[in-house]
Scaffold this active site. Structure first.
Site, PDB file in Angstrom:
ATOM      1  N   VAL A  15       0.856  -1.178   0.000  1.00  0.00           N
ATOM      2  CA  VAL A  15       0.000   0.000   0.000  1.00  0.00           C
ATOM      3  C   VAL A  15       0.891   1.226   0.000  1.00  0.00           C
ATOM      4  CG1 VAL A  15      -0.205   0.156   2.518  1.00  0.00           C
ATOM      5  CG2 VAL A  15      -2.013   1.079   1.084  1.00  0.00           C
ATOM      6  N   SER A  16       0.540   2.215  -0.813  1.00  0.00           N
ATOM      7  CA  SER A  16       1.293   3.470  -0.807  1.00  0.00           C
ATOM      8  C   SER A  16       0.790   4.335   0.335  1.00  0.00           C
ATOM      9  CB  SER A  16       1.112   4.209  -2.137  1.00  0.00           C
ATOM     10  OG  SER A  16      -0.219   4.681  -2.259  1.00  0.00           O
ATOM     11  N   THR A  17       1.541   5.367   0.656  1.00  0.00           N
ATOM     12  CA  THR A  17       1.150   6.259   1.746  1.00  0.00           C
ATOM     13  C   THR A  17      -0.199   6.908   1.460  1.00  0.00           C
ATOM     14  OG1 THR A  17       3.467   6.720   2.219  1.00  0.00           O
ATOM     15  CG2 THR A  17       1.858   8.252   3.121  1.00  0.00           C
ATOM     16  N   GLU A  19      -2.649   5.797  -0.521  1.00  0.00           N
ATOM     17  CA  GLU A  19      -3.718   4.816  -0.486  1.00  0.00           C
ATOM     18  C   GLU A  19      -4.106   4.475   0.941  1.00  0.00           C
ATOM     19  OE1 GLU A  19      -2.840   2.243  -4.547  1.00  0.00           O
ATOM     20  OE2 GLU A  19      -1.745   1.800  -2.720  1.00  0.00           O
ATOM     21  N   GLN A  20      -3.115   4.364   1.809  1.00  0.00           N
ATOM     22  CA  GLN A  20      -3.376   4.017   3.201  1.00  0.00           C
ATOM     23  C   GLN A  20      -4.297   5.049   3.835  1.00  0.00           C
ATOM     24  OE1 GLN A  20      -1.781   1.212   5.027  1.00  0.00           O
ATOM     25  NE2 GLN A  20      -3.485   1.700   6.334  1.00  0.00           N
TER      26      GLN A  20
END
Length: 265
Positions: A15-17, A19-20
């Site tokens: 997960v990218s920052t 998206e999180q």
């Protein structure tokens, strides 16, 4: 009768920052789905490996988590790699397809998505995956070009294309810029002390030191630095101009023209 061995699987989560923070498939959501899927398929889940805060534009092998997946693949520790969605592997088709092919050809490992009905352990599955990955990338490029085209159009009209408003301005309710008088006074001071009429002409460090001596905070709330002063002096928005520099359809686009906002100097 030949014994049936339990299929060993590794679950990979990414997960990218952004998206999180912005959507519902963070690491916990992915892990729950992967564990449930492994149990439903009677997979022996060897390990769960995560790459948190990692962009999908990064090559899989360059991520610390996926590097561990490759190490386990070398050791023949599993035969199925589970992902929440195939875009967890990579956003770019060349990386995603290459990763799928390498794992299949070099290590005899298939990849299964728990939310998409494709099994890359089969030749047909790999073919379908490559087609869908190509379609997904094409859509991503279409969205990117549409966004860039919108920015170029707005720049051509002299509008503010978004982002953080420069020091001295704030965004209005219509997406433009309006002056903050208190900050604008500081901007004018910087230009005056650096301008050709200043005697003597002050250096960027001198201007920063003067602002700090007067207790004036920088746009970040910290002490002024010479590069921060230089950034203000180089920003054409203070002269009532808009400037955009970005790449669209393979060509670098540069726009510098009068804006629709009021100039500070």
């Amino acid at each position: 009768m030949k014994a049936v061995l339990s299929t060993k699987a590794v679950a990979y989560l990414r997960v990218s920052t952004d998206e999180q923070a912005s959507n519902g498939f963070g690491l916990e959501t992915q892990e729950r789905a992967l564990r449930a899927f492994a149990e439903s398929q009677s997979y022996d889940l060897v390990e769960i490996i995560t790459d948190g805060g990692v962009s999908g534009a990064t090559r899989p092998a360059e991520r610390p988590g996926f590097a561990k997946v490759l190490e386990l693949a070398e050791l023949k520790a599993f035969s199925i790699l589970l992902v929440y969605k195939f875009d967890r592997l990579a956003r770019e088709i060349r990386y995603a397809v290459t990763t799928v092919a390498d794992l299949a050809e070099q290590h005899d490992i298939g990849i299964r998505s728990v939310t998409e009905p494709i099994d890359t352990a089969t030749p047909m599955g790999r073919t379908v995956f490559a087609i869908l990955a190509g379609m997904a990338e094409s859509e991503r490029f279409t969205i990117r070009d549409r966004t860039a085209g919108g920015k170029l159009s707005k720049a051509g009209r002299g509008g503010f294309a978004g982002g953080r408003a420069p020091f001295g301005y704030e965004t209005d309710l219509e997406g433009g810029l309006r002056i903050i008088p208190e900050e604008a006074a500081i901007v004018r001071r910087i230009f005056k002390e650096r301008g050709p009429a200043a005697r003597p002409k002050r250096t960027l460090r001198d201007i920063a030191a003067g602002l700090n001596a007067d207790g004036i905070r920088s746009p970040t709330g910290k002490a002024w630095r010479h590069d921060g002063v230089g950034y203000v002096l180089d920003n054409p928005k203070y002269r009532g101009l808009v400037e955009y520099l970005f790449t669209w359809t393979g060509t670098e686009q540069h726009v510098l023209q009068p804006g629709t906002h009021a100039a500070i100097i």
